[in-house]
Design a protein around this motif. Structure first.
Motif, PDB file in Angstrom:
ATOM      1  N   PHE A   1     -10.551  35.294   1.431  1.00  0.00           N
ATOM      2  CA  PHE A   1      -9.673  34.746   0.517  1.00  0.00           C
ATOM      3  C   PHE A   1      -8.589  35.795   0.204  1.00  0.00           C
ATOM      4  CE2 PHE A   1     -11.748  30.689  -0.252  1.00  0.00           C
ATOM      5  CZ  PHE A   1     -13.061  30.809   0.395  1.00  0.00           C
TER       6      PHE A   1
ATOM      7  N   GLY B   1       0.280  27.995   8.536  1.00  0.00           N
ATOM      8  CA  GLY B   1       0.086  27.289   7.460  1.00  0.00           C
ATOM      9  C   GLY B   1      -0.941  27.065   6.527  1.00  0.00           C
ATOM     10  N   LEU B   2      -1.933  27.797   6.952  1.00  0.00           N
ATOM     11  CA  LEU B   2      -3.247  27.691   6.211  1.00  0.00           C
ATOM     12  C   LEU B   2      -3.052  28.511   4.811  1.00  0.00           C
ATOM     13  CD1 LEU B   2      -6.157  26.593   6.377  1.00  0.00           C
ATOM     14  CD2 LEU B   2      -6.758  28.655   7.180  1.00  0.00           C
ATOM     15  N   LYS B   3      -3.265  27.739   3.861  1.00  0.00           N
ATOM     16  CA  LYS B   3      -3.160  28.712   2.434  1.00  0.00           C
ATOM     17  C   LYS B   3      -4.612  28.704   1.778  1.00  0.00           C
ATOM     18  CE  LYS B   3       0.667  29.902   0.949  1.00  0.00           C
ATOM     19  NZ  LYS B   3       0.448  30.858   0.009  1.00  0.00           N
ATOM     20  N   MET B   4      -5.137  29.978   2.030  1.00  0.00           N
ATOM     21  CA  MET B   4      -6.504  30.111   1.262  1.00  0.00           C
ATOM     22  C   MET B   4      -6.554  31.344   0.451  1.00  0.00           C
ATOM     23  SD  MET B   4     -10.046  29.191   3.071  1.00  0.00           S
ATOM     24  CE  MET B   4     -10.614  30.523   3.651  1.00  0.00           C
ATOM     25  N   GLU B   5      -5.825  31.493  -0.546  1.00  0.00           N
ATOM     26  CA  GLU B   5      -5.703  32.995  -1.131  1.00  0.00           C
ATOM     27  C   GLU B   5      -6.288  32.697  -2.735  1.00  0.00           C
ATOM     28  OE1 GLU B   5      -2.303  34.443   0.995  1.00  0.00           O
ATOM     29  OE2 GLU B   5      -2.053  34.844  -1.222  1.00  0.00           O
ATOM     30  N   VAL B   6      -7.034  33.824  -3.026  1.00  0.00           N
ATOM     31  CA  VAL B   6      -7.614  34.131  -4.475  1.00  0.00           C
ATOM     32  C   VAL B   6      -7.156  35.426  -4.858  1.00  0.00           C
ATOM     33  CG1 VAL B   6      -9.701  34.441  -5.809  1.00  0.00           C
ATOM     34  CG2 VAL B   6      -9.486  32.354  -4.392  1.00  0.00           C
TER      35      VAL B   6
END
Lengths: 174, 303
Positions: free
Chosen positions: A86, A164-169
């Motif tokens: 993440f 285009g994979l958005k998975m950030e914390v």
């Protein structure tokens, strides 16, 4: 923070950083340690199910049980490695690998139709019937060139989920 | 096509839009083509879960924020040392004496009043109320509490309930000093329990026990009886149910608001300038908390 018996030394921080392939900065690791200790209230070195469920925003998430199974018994180093997917510094490969691991419950490196159905069930639950779910999943699989009996591997996931994979914390750093 | 249950929009926020997944033909208007990617992409849900693991707003409400150290410099450090000497050597003994004197006065007045005036209820109640207010003032003085009360004082009217935010057990004492409220509290064991059953009983306080399941209905009934009685002390409830760190409030429990009477809110804001009054019951026992308050220069708050 909390009732930890050992504080984090510089050596520990570097070791953890190496273990997560440098996806977190040193300050982020310190913040994560504070958070880990905050969650691990009885100080036994890992976060138990009850301790996770005390976070209302986590308990309410449909995938919380699955994630918990992956997080159960992890010490701090492994906890950071778990969350590394993440980080903003994580590669697409790492993110897809994480998603693949969530799907692949038996850990054999292949995702079956049933495993995909299981996740779909977790997310859609009582809103559509089992029959409709299966119909939709097979329909969409066929359109993408797979069949109901296909076993998807990680490479397939990379192809499907693509860019285009958005998975950030963001880890809050005080 | 079988009927679908439409859920409320809050639940649907991150769920995939159901209509997109039905094979086309059952849809009225055209939707964008559904792909395998849309079904397999669980990243929004995962991101939310990971976000909750890393930081969540509920836990933040209970974090005690340590004060910034201000005394690490040549001029201020000796002053701080002097302050420590004054606080522990001078103020603390003085306060302990004040508190003990207060208790002696209180106990010596309370018991005679309680037993001798058994027959004259109205008078007894009034005296007991003033005595409780007195002992609370002694408590507040014992940590040099500087309290500013704003707004109209509560009056004794039926059909009203007061709600306040909760930061520490001393909230109750600060409010009692102003008006003798009846509070709803958890029954504690030990010497606190003894205090509860003797003195606070006379104010009309209500007890509950979190571990008993039937307790809820009994307590709800008692609350209703209390607010409907004309000459009962005004009822005070802490709807958060637990001590919060005075920077945030936590979601209120609904019990206080279902009684069918006017709700009068009270806000208690502590000034952290001398001491942080947040009682983190996981970190400190009550005794340590009180000692910490008594060895600080002052407790400043606004009500």
């Amino acid at each position: 923070m909390g009732n930890t018996s050992s504080m984090l030394t510089q050596y520990d921080i570097e070791e953890v950083q190496e273990h997560c392939s440098n996806t977190f900065s040193q300050q982020e690791i310190v913040s994560l340690y504070q958070r880990f200790c905050q969650l691990d209230r009885n100080g036994c070195g890992f976060i138990s199910a009850e301790e996770f469920m005390t976070v209302p925003e986590f308990a309410v998430n449909p995938l919380s049980q699955r994630l918990f199974r992956m997080l159960d018994g992890l010490n701090f180093k492994e906890f950071v490695a778990f969350l590394s997917a993440f980080s903003s510094r994580a590669s697409l490969q790492q993110k897809v690998e994480f998603i693949f691991k969530v799907y692949d419950t038996d850990g054999n490196g292949k995702v079956t139709f049933n495993e995909m159905l299981d996740i779909l069930r977790d997310l859609t639950g009582q809103f559509i019937s089992e029959q409709q779910r299966e119909k939709v999943l097979s329909h969409v699989l066929e359109e993408a060139g797979y069949t109901k009996d296909s076993l998807l591997v990680q490479a397939d996931f990379v192809k499907i989920l693509g860019n285009g994979l958005k998975m950030e914390v963001e880890v809050p750093v005080d | 096509m079988s009927k679908l249950n439409k859920s409320s929009s809050e639940l649907d926020l991150d769920r995939p839009n159901i209509e997109d997944y039905l094979p086309s033909g059952s849809l009225q208007d055209s939707h964008p083509k559904l792909r395998l990617r849309d079904l397999l992409d669980i990243s929004p849900t995962l991101t939310e879960a990971a976000g909750a693991i890393v930081d969540d707003s509920f836990t933040r409400c209970f974090k005690s924020n340590p004060p910034e150290p201000w005394n690490w410099n040549v001029y201020l450090f000796p002053l701080w040392c002097l302050g420590v000497v004054v606080r522990y050597g001078v103020l603390f003994p003085l306060r302990a004496i004040v508190l003990t004197t207060g208790w002696i006065i209180f106990l010596s007045c309370y018991f005679p009043v309680h037993f001798l005036l058994k027959g004259h209820d109205k008078l007894r109640k009034r005296l007991e109320r003033s005595l409780v207010e007195l002992i609370c003032s002694f408590f507040v003085a014992s940590w040099t509490g500087v309290v500013r009360y704003h707004g109209p004082r509560p009056s004794m009217r039926p059909k009203q309930v007061f709600v306040a935010n909760h930061t520490s057990m001393i909230d109750f004492i600060i409010l009692e000093q102003m008006t003798a409220f009846a509070v709803i509290m958890q029954k504690h064991p030990g010497w606190v329990g003894l205090l509860q059953s003797t003195i606070l009983e006379s104010l009309g306080c209500i007890w509950f026990n979190r571990s008993e399941s039937k307790d809820r209905e009994i307590v709800a009934r008692k609350l209703r009886e209390h607010v409907n009685g004309a000459d009962n002390n005004p009822l005070l409830i802490f709807p958060e149910g637990t001590c919060v760190n005075n920077h945030y409030t936590v979601m209120f429990k609904k019990g206080a608001f279902e009684l069918g009477c006017t709700v009068c809110p009270i806000a208690i804001k502590y000034n952290k300038i001398f001491v942080d009054a947040f009682w983190n019951s996981r970190k400190q026992s009550f005794r340590t908390h009180v000692l910490q308050l008594m060895t600080s220069l002052a407790v400043v708050c606004d009500v």
